[in-house]
Design an enzyme around this catalytic site. Structure first.
Site: not given
Length: 255
Positions: A22, A41, A161, A165, A196
């Site tokens: 993404i 990155d 997770y 978020k 993805t």
């Protein structure tokens, strides 16, 4: 013309997690909309590949290797990008990790790593970007959250997770309010299940079928489905939007 407000011409974008998935696709979309883009990155070679693709579009690009839990590395990359490309005025804070673990068995180290990367990393990224944007009195930050900030995903044991978020969404609102009168907008983009490289693997084919079945639009998002919303939030078309959590999930959270 209304379409002019969606342009990012003259902007300099900073994208974390830009090496693949993404983050890579939205970095390219920012360039397609007219921005020069700095790519950050953990895998510097992947960041360089994205930057090369951006340059092929005729836009300026830079690549940086670094960890979003490293505040100094982020500050240095944003500073270098601002010196060489121009002041960073748009950002996508996308870098993140995913991991499944039943809560009762979860190693505390896995919890801490998830929070460090997916929540603290977003904060440190925004902090580094704001160091350039706030003195300039303008900027747009987009934090990548998830529909998992609102729901508990069926059959996925990922409390760490989901919590991270959800924290990204509330962090976004908090920063939006703090910086609202200083020219910097902060919004969140929350994808649903997205196709993805990771989710296209044969090993998760069963899961893909379930995710599609439980989505009202009966499919997963493509990465292209996220580019328009991301460019909108980053552009002047969203000039009165701040603190928004834009969910792009094909209707999943409606059920």
């Amino acid at each position: 013309m209304i379409l002019d407000s969606f342009s990012l011409a003259g902007e300099v974008a900073f994208v974390t997690g830009a090496g693949r998935g993404i983050g890579q696709r939205i970095a390219m979309a920012f360039a397609e909309a007219g921005a020069d883009v700095a790519c950050f990155d953990l895998d510097v070679d992947a960041a360089k590949e994205t930057a090369a693709g951006i340059e092929r579009l005729g836009r300026g690009a830079m690549a940086f290797g670094g960890d979003v839990t490293d505040a100094a590395a982020l500050r240095d990359a944003v500073s270098q990008a601002s010196r060489q490309l121009g002041p960073v005025s748009v950002a996508l804070n996308n870098a993140g990790i995913a991991h499944l673990a039943p809560a009762e068995e979860m190693d505390p180290a896995d919890w801490r790593r998830m929070i460090d990367v997916n929540l603290t990393g977003v904060f440190l990224s925004a902090q580094a970007e704001a160091a350039v944007m706030l003195p300039a009195g303008r900027g747009a930050i987009v934090n990548l959250a998830s529909m998992s900030a609102q729901i508990v995903n069926r059959d996925l044991t990922q409390s760490h997770y989901n919590a991270a978020k959800a924290g990204v969404v509330h962090l976004t609102k908090s920063l939006a309010v703090e910086w609202a009168t200083r020219g910097v907008r902060v919004n969140a983009l929350s994808p649903g299940y997205t196709l993805t490289q990771m989710t296209a693997r044969d090993a998760v084919a069963h899961w893909r079928a379930e995710w599609e079945r439980h989505t009202p639009m009966q499919r997963m998002a493509s990465m292209d489905d996220l580019t328009g919303p991301a460019v909108f939030l980053a552009s002047d078309a969203a000039s009165f939007c701040t603190g928004v959590d834009l969910v792009v999930d094909g209707g999943y959270v409606c059920w």
